[in-house]
Motif scaffolding. Structure first.
Motif, short mmCIF file in Angstrom:
data_model
loop_
_atom_site.label_atom_id
_atom_site.label_comp_id
_atom_site.label_asym_id
_atom_site.label_seq_id
_atom_site.Cartn_x
_atom_site.Cartn_y
_atom_site.Cartn_z
N THR A 1 1.32 -17.67 -18.41
CA THR A 1 2.04 -18.57 -19.32
C THR A 1 2.83 -17.73 -20.31
N THR A 2 4.10 -18.07 -20.46
CA THR A 2 4.88 -17.41 -21.51
C THR A 2 5.36 -18.47 -22.50
N ASN A 3 5.42 -18.07 -23.75
CA ASN A 3 5.89 -18.95 -24.80
C ASN A 3 7.16 -18.34 -25.38
N ASP A 4 8.29 -18.89 -24.95
CA ASP A 4 9.56 -18.34 -25.36
C ASP A 4 10.15 -19.26 -26.43
N ASN A 5 9.80 -18.95 -27.69
CA ASN A 5 10.21 -19.80 -28.82
C ASN A 5 9.87 -21.27 -28.61
N GLY A 6 8.65 -21.52 -28.22
CA GLY A 6 8.20 -22.90 -28.06
C GLY A 6 8.46 -23.45 -26.67
N ASN A 7 9.22 -22.73 -25.86
CA ASN A 7 9.49 -23.12 -24.48
C ASN A 7 8.40 -22.52 -23.58
N ILE A 8 7.47 -23.39 -23.13
CA ILE A 8 6.30 -22.92 -22.41
C ILE A 8 6.58 -22.92 -20.91
N HIS A 9 6.34 -21.78 -20.25
CA HIS A 9 6.50 -21.71 -18.80
C HIS A 9 5.19 -21.25 -18.16
N MET A 10 4.70 -22.02 -17.18
CA MET A 10 3.40 -21.72 -16.57
C MET A 10 3.54 -21.59 -15.06
N SER A 11 2.88 -20.56 -14.49
CA SER A 11 2.93 -20.40 -13.04
C SER A 11 1.66 -19.73 -12.52
N VAL A 12 1.38 -19.97 -11.24
CA VAL A 12 0.34 -19.23 -10.53
C VAL A 12 1.00 -18.65 -9.29
N ASN A 13 0.94 -17.32 -9.15
CA ASN A 13 1.69 -16.64 -8.11
C ASN A 13 1.01 -15.37 -7.64
N LEU A 14 1.25 -15.00 -6.37
CA LEU A 14 0.89 -13.66 -5.92
C LEU A 14 1.88 -12.69 -6.54
N GLU A 15 1.37 -11.66 -7.21
CA GLU A 15 2.28 -10.65 -7.77
C GLU A 15 1.90 -9.28 -7.24
N LYS A 16 2.92 -8.46 -7.02
CA LYS A 16 2.69 -7.11 -6.55
C LYS A 16 2.73 -6.20 -7.78
N ILE A 17 1.61 -5.56 -8.09
CA ILE A 17 1.58 -4.76 -9.33
C ILE A 17 1.16 -3.32 -9.02
N ASP A 18 1.56 -2.40 -9.91
CA ASP A 18 1.13 -1.01 -9.77
C ASP A 18 0.16 -0.66 -10.89
N ILE A 19 -0.19 0.62 -10.98
CA ILE A 19 -1.25 1.02 -11.91
C ILE A 19 -0.85 0.88 -13.37
N LYS B 1 0.83 -1.20 0.00
CA LYS B 1 0.00 0.00 0.00
C LYS B 1 0.86 1.25 0.00
N ARG B 2 1.93 1.22 0.83
CA ARG B 2 2.83 2.38 0.90
C ARG B 2 3.47 2.67 -0.46
N GLU B 3 3.63 1.61 -1.27
CA GLU B 3 4.24 1.79 -2.60
C GLU B 3 3.18 1.97 -3.68
N ASN B 4 1.91 2.19 -3.28
CA ASN B 4 0.79 2.28 -4.23
C ASN B 4 0.67 1.03 -5.10
N MET B 5 0.91 -0.11 -4.46
CA MET B 5 0.82 -1.36 -5.22
C MET B 5 -0.24 -2.28 -4.58
N LYS B 6 -0.60 -3.31 -5.35
CA LYS B 6 -1.59 -4.27 -4.86
C LYS B 6 -1.10 -5.68 -5.14
N TYR B 7 -1.49 -6.61 -4.27
CA TYR B 7 -1.23 -8.03 -4.54
C TYR B 7 -2.40 -8.62 -5.33
N LYS B 8 -2.07 -9.35 -6.39
CA LYS B 8 -3.09 -10.06 -7.16
C LYS B 8 -2.60 -11.48 -7.41
N LEU B 9 -3.52 -12.43 -7.42
CA LEU B 9 -3.15 -13.82 -7.75
C LEU B 9 -3.23 -13.96 -9.28
N ILE B 10 -2.08 -14.14 -9.90
CA ILE B 10 -2.00 -14.11 -11.36
C ILE B 10 -1.48 -15.44 -11.92
N GLY B 11 -2.25 -16.00 -12.82
CA GLY B 11 -1.78 -17.15 -13.59
C GLY B 11 -1.09 -16.64 -14.84
#
Lengths: 338, 338
Positions: free
Chosen positions: A271-289, A259-269
């Motif tokens: 997936t990235t596709n890096d030249n066919g290399n698929i990476h998947m995660s579910v994580n709490l992330e701290k994001i801003d506006i 909150k002090r950093e004007n950020m929020k925690y969100k549970l984010i799923g």
């Protein structure tokens, strides 16, 4: 268009009500939907002329069970008989999700597709375990397999990723895919209460279940991310391929600091596709506006797709609840016919 | 699938490049797109076997005009000859927009549909003036009329409102539909410069045109709002039915005041349907973070639909530029075939 329903819980009941309420709309677009079968785990009713929706809804509103209703009016039937008679164009599968076996929905879907019947499913199990094979089976039999309800319900995550991004390669998928955890996180933030207090409040409001582990440990998010990844990136990944963390260890201190950093925690799923290399995660992330999910509030959901030729696309909103879920089933039925 | 192009400016050239770049993608989804015709206002080229894209692009990159290219290789043709031979499935119409008459695009589209040829159009004129009649003509002739590029390009405003909201009644439409004005407003805000200074910067960057009136006076937003209203609410409204105000009178004082209140000015096109009573406007609105458009930045766009059964849906993003616009045309072509 003749349809049948297998699995008849809350969403099923909301669906028959919606079908009745949308009579004029469906007439206007020239789509005559005739419900011939309702089959649940204990009983099946069948009217070859079409079940009277008004009558059915009145009886459901009186809390009558399906077998009381059928006994007085309709023919007793079951799934196998329905497949034999084969007088429906589309089967709506609303069986409960089993994420280990996909049953019983999986075998219902398979049999329907093999018999050239379109399938619209709300059951996530068969989709997360066997989307590619089931879709190939649908194509082979020249019918459609629609899964919009399994991945965000009213929020059209699947349509957007397929139809609206057609021609583009999707390079990454990010989603707030679970309304319950998003509600809990916001409740902690707004009221500066602990995770456990926020969970109790969500349970009191009927948002969280008595056993909330599927939501709060991130598995519901992971299942939806898995479906989106397999469908939109043409993969055959498994749930065990995802690194999953939930929200249960988030402390009030963490929230205060964000909150002090004007950020929020969100549970984010994600997936990235890096030249066919698929990476998947579910994580709490701290994001801003600068991240569009900063404004995904309460029980709302959102997804963001990054693509090569159609840019970034974020969709958010989509009502919760059984009526909205049933509306996403009706959407799939209409799209089969358009 | 054989296609023809009429109108060959920046988006047309980007489209043939995209078609070449997406060869593998299209092969993978089993769609073989064969470009037989390119017709512009002065010349038409035709190869019944399909124009060689690689060769075409190399010549375009050398700044060769279409007639130099055709003279050496292909058959001279024109629109009428193409309609007579009728060896295409789909016509791509990329003629310049005339918002008073819709010509020449309007008559090209009409003739194509009458001859059972699908149409994908990037020309807004015919769509804003005659969508309903043209779509009826398409249905009558059992072909499709796709307009995704006319209303946000890469941002799938039309698909989302039709396919993704199928079965729901759309009660209101709101949109940031013009990237240029959104850029100017943000530039004023971020740098505290006057409207005129921000406009000059937008022109310097090639974002605003030398004559910016269509954008800054709100007409581009109004045209897109008109198209969305007519398509999604089944109306036959005219541009003159919209109360249109632009951004030219916004002062730095206004912006300063909004900033103090943590608010932003956005140019928003809005249609409400109050029991069949349609109200349309384009206006500067002061919004706070509770409105999703608060985070629609720079040249990005966004729309929000409020519906009866599928809740609120906001989509934002969609890249700008000719490549993204051409990708929205390819999307429509793919969706015709799926």
């Amino acid at each position: 268009m003749n349809i049948g329903i297998v699995g008849f819980g809350g969403v099923g009941k909301a669906f028959v009500k919606l079908l009745y309420d949308k009579k004029n709309y469906l007439e206007k677009i020239g789509l005559d939907i005739n419900l011939l079968y309702i089959i649940n785990s204990t009983v099946g009713i069948y009217n070859p002329e079409g079940i009277n929706l008004k009558n059915l809804i009145e009886n459901l509103d009186l809390n009558k069970k399906l077998d009381e209703f059928y006994a007085s009016k309709y023919i007793n039937t079951n799934f196998n008989k329905m497949i034999e008679i084969k007088d429906i164009d589309t089967l709506i599968v609303m069986t409960p999700t089993n994420k280990e076996t996909g049953q019983p929905g999986l075998s219902y879907i398979k049999q329907a597709l093999e018999n050239k019947i379109n399938v619209v499913t709300a059951d996530k199990g068969p989709v997360m375990l066997a989307y590619k094979k089931l879709n190939e089976l649908a194509i082979k039999n020249n019918v459609q397999f629609k899964i919009g309800c399994t991945c965000g319900g009213a929020l059209p995550t699947v349509n957007t990723g397929t139809i609206d991004m057609a021609g583009a390669d999707i390079l990454s998928i990010e989603g707030i895919l679970n309304g319950t955890t998003n509600f809990i996180l916001e409740h902690m933030e707004n009221n500066m209460v602990s995770y456990h207090e926020a969970l109790l409040e969500a349970q009191r409001l009927g948002i969280a279940e008595t056993n909330p582990s599927l939501d709060v440990e991130g598995w519901d998010t992971a299942i939806k991310l898995l479906i989106l990844t397999n469908v939109l990136m043409n993969q055959e990944k498994k749930l065990s391929d995802i690194a999953v963390k939930g929200i249960t260890s988030l402390s009030l201190n963490d929230i205060e600091e964000a909150k002090r950093e004007n950020m929020k925690y969100k549970l984010i799923g994600k997936t990235t596709n890096d030249n066919g290399n698929i990476h998947m995660s579910v994580n709490l992330e701290k994001i801003d506006i600068s991240h569009p999910f900063y404004i995904v509030n309460s029980k709302n959901k959102g997804v963001r797709y990054i693509s090569d030729t159609l840019g970034d696309l974020t969709i958010m909103g989509g009502a919760s609840g059984v009526r909205a879920a049933s509306a996403s089933i009706l959407r799939d039925i209409i799209n089969i016919n358009c």
